[in-house]
Design a protein around this motif. Structure first.
Motif, PDB file in Angstrom:
ATOM      1  N   LYS A  84       0.843  -1.190   0.000  1.00 54.62           N
ATOM      2  CA  LYS A  84       0.000   0.000   0.000  1.00 54.62           C
ATOM      3  C   LYS A  84       0.885   1.249   0.000  1.00 54.62           C
ATOM      4  N   ASN A  85       0.503   2.239  -0.774  1.00 54.52           N
ATOM      5  CA  ASN A  85       1.242   3.500  -0.908  1.00 54.52           C
ATOM      6  C   ASN A  85       2.666   3.308  -1.430  1.00 54.52           C
ATOM      7  N   ASP A  86       2.917   2.209  -2.111  1.00 52.28           N
ATOM      8  CA  ASP A  86       4.229   1.943  -2.718  1.00 52.28           C
ATOM      9  C   ASP A  86       5.362   2.036  -1.705  1.00 52.28           C
ATOM     10  N   ARG A  87       5.142   1.526  -0.516  1.00 53.95           N
ATOM     11  CA  ARG A  87       6.138   1.642   0.549  1.00 53.95           C
ATOM     12  C   ARG A  87       7.379   0.767   0.310  1.00 53.95           C
ATOM     13  N   ASN A 135       5.631   7.711   3.292  1.00 52.72           N
ATOM     14  CA  ASN A 135       5.652   8.156   1.904  1.00 52.72           C
ATOM     15  C   ASN A 135       5.067   9.564   1.859  1.00 52.72           C
ATOM     16  N   GLY A 137       4.347  11.337  -0.668  1.00 51.84           N
ATOM     17  CA  GLY A 137       3.599  11.628  -1.888  1.00 51.84           C
ATOM     18  C   GLY A 137       4.448  11.892  -3.108  1.00 51.84           C
TER      19      GLY A 137
END
Length: 149
Positions: A84-87, A135, A137
């Motif tokens: 999730k959220n490209d972590r 993250n 953004g």
């Protein structure tokens, strides 16, 4: 140039002109040019995959016998984003693809020729796994990332 954060292209060019005059005949008058170009391409297709490459060309008209003063560097990488959220990011990068093994700059002042060189490990690949605890953004890829070329 940025097209919907799917395709980014950037170009930077620099030019320098140096001219020196000496009243003492012992020193030679000097004129030389420096050129520099950086090209960057980032593609974020398909989703969760980032392709990036950059090419740098440096040219200096001052030369020393037997030395090439045109230097080019080419680096490329592909990053896969997870979670999730490209972590979580898995990145495979190849540095110095052209295997120039050259990091140097020559400049001449007064009666001195300076040849600056730095250590370079040459062409190599690097596999990194990064977990971002926060993250903010930002988009993955490019010069403004944590791991630069």
């Amino acid at each position: 140039m940025n097209l919907s954060d799917k395709f980014e292209f950037g170009e930077t060019y620099s030019f320098g002109f140096n001219k020196s005059f000496y009243t003492d005949k012992f020193f030679r008058n000097l004129n030389y040019y420096n050129h520099g170009s950086d090209t960057e391409l980032i593609v974020r297709i398909p989703k969760k995959v980032v392709w990036e490459t950059n090419y740098r060309l440096q040219y200096n008209t001052q030369t020393l016998n037997g030395q090439n003063n045109t230097i080019s560097f080419w680096n490329a990488a592909v990053t896969t984003l997870f979670m999730k959220n490209d972590r979580l990011q898995l990145k495979l990068s190849v540095n110095d693809i052209l295997n120039t093994n050259n990091r140097r700059y020559v400049y001449i002042t007064e009666n001195t020729a300076r040849d600056l060189r730095t250590n370079n490990i040459g062409r190599h690949g690097l596999l990194t796994l990064t977990y971002n605890i926060q993250n903010f953004g930002g988009k993955v890829g490019g010069k403004d990332t944590m791991f630069r070329f």
